[in-house]
Design a protein around this motif. Structure first.
Motif, PDB file in Angstrom:
ATOM      1  N   ARG A 178       2.195   3.590   1.898  1.00  0.00           N
ATOM      2  CA  ARG A 178       2.630   4.016   3.231  1.00  0.00           C
ATOM      3  C   ARG A 178       4.068   4.523   3.164  1.00  0.00           C
ATOM      4  N   ASP A 179       4.349   5.520   4.012  1.00  0.00           N
ATOM      5  CA  ASP A 179       5.724   6.003   4.130  1.00  0.00           C
ATOM      6  C   ASP A 179       6.482   5.082   5.090  1.00  0.00           C
ATOM      7  N   THR A 232       0.824  -1.199   0.000  1.00  0.00           N
ATOM      8  CA  THR A 232       0.000   0.000   0.000  1.00  0.00           C
ATOM      9  C   THR A 232       0.862   1.254   0.000  1.00  0.00           C
ATOM     10  N   GLY A 288       4.835   4.226   8.283  1.00  0.00           N
ATOM     11  CA  GLY A 288       3.540   3.550   8.222  1.00  0.00           C
ATOM     12  C   GLY A 288       2.355   4.456   7.981  1.00  0.00           C
ATOM     13  N   ASN A 289       2.605   5.748   7.740  1.00  0.00           N
ATOM     14  CA  ASN A 289       1.518   6.690   7.466  1.00  0.00           C
ATOM     15  C   ASN A 289       1.077   6.594   6.009  1.00  0.00           C
ATOM     16  N   VAL A 290      -0.220   6.720   5.762  1.00  0.00           N
ATOM     17  CA  VAL A 290      -0.747   6.689   4.401  1.00  0.00           C
ATOM     18  C   VAL A 290      -0.319   7.957   3.669  1.00  0.00           C
ATOM     19  N   GLN A 321      -0.667   7.799  -4.657  1.00  0.00           N
ATOM     20  CA  GLN A 321      -0.754   6.468  -4.065  1.00  0.00           C
ATOM     21  C   GLN A 321      -0.200   5.397  -4.994  1.00  0.00           C
ATOM     22  N   ASP A 381      -7.447   0.669   5.301  1.00  0.00           N
ATOM     23  CA  ASP A 381      -7.521   2.035   5.804  1.00  0.00           C
ATOM     24  C   ASP A 381      -8.388   2.830   4.821  1.00  0.00           C
TER      25      ASP A 381
END
Length: 128
Positions: A36-37, A34, A40-42, A51, A113
């Motif tokens: 995520r940085d 996914t 772990g942040n979107v 994305q 998420d």
């Protein structure tokens, strides 16, 4: 150790992926990757282009860790919560399709998420 399957239909030449890939040997099956940085942040909530780029950047990290690259991917499964937006960016995500891997694109209601719009997984033939 990798053969693209051609069925001879004219429209096959205009797509970034193949209808099938024959391979033998060792394989890597990724989890769903996914946007995520490293913390772990979107990344890119509401921005499917960001994305897509982040998902493929994260996929590249997995490929490098497994000592392989884009040309070793034999199958992608792509999930999106916005099919129209995802397809509009076909040139972007298609640019990662080296050697015409097999591919499936699936529209889903939501991902783990609610900010996520894209998830990608791959089957990779590991070099000997």
């Amino acid at each position: 150790m990798r053969t693209v399957v051609h069925v001879g239909k004219p429209w096959e030449q205009g797509i970034e992926f193949s209808l099938g890939v024959i391979s033998a040997g060792r394989f890597l099956h990724t989890s769903g990757i996914t946007a995520r940085d490293p913390e772990g942040n979107v990344i890119g909530a509401g921005d499917i282009e960001k994305q897509i780029r982040q998902c493929f950047a994260n996929m590249h990290d997995v490929l490098k860790a497994a000592k392989c690259d884009w040309a070793d991917v034999v199958k992608y499964t792509l999930y999106t919560t916005d099919m129209d937006a995802f397809v509009r960016h076909r040139a972007l995500w298609g640019s990662y399709f080296a050697d015409k891997p097999a591919s499936t694109l699936i529209g889903v209601n939501r991902l783990i998420d609610p900010q996520m719009m894209v998830e990608i997984e791959a089957v990779v033939h590991l070099p000997e």
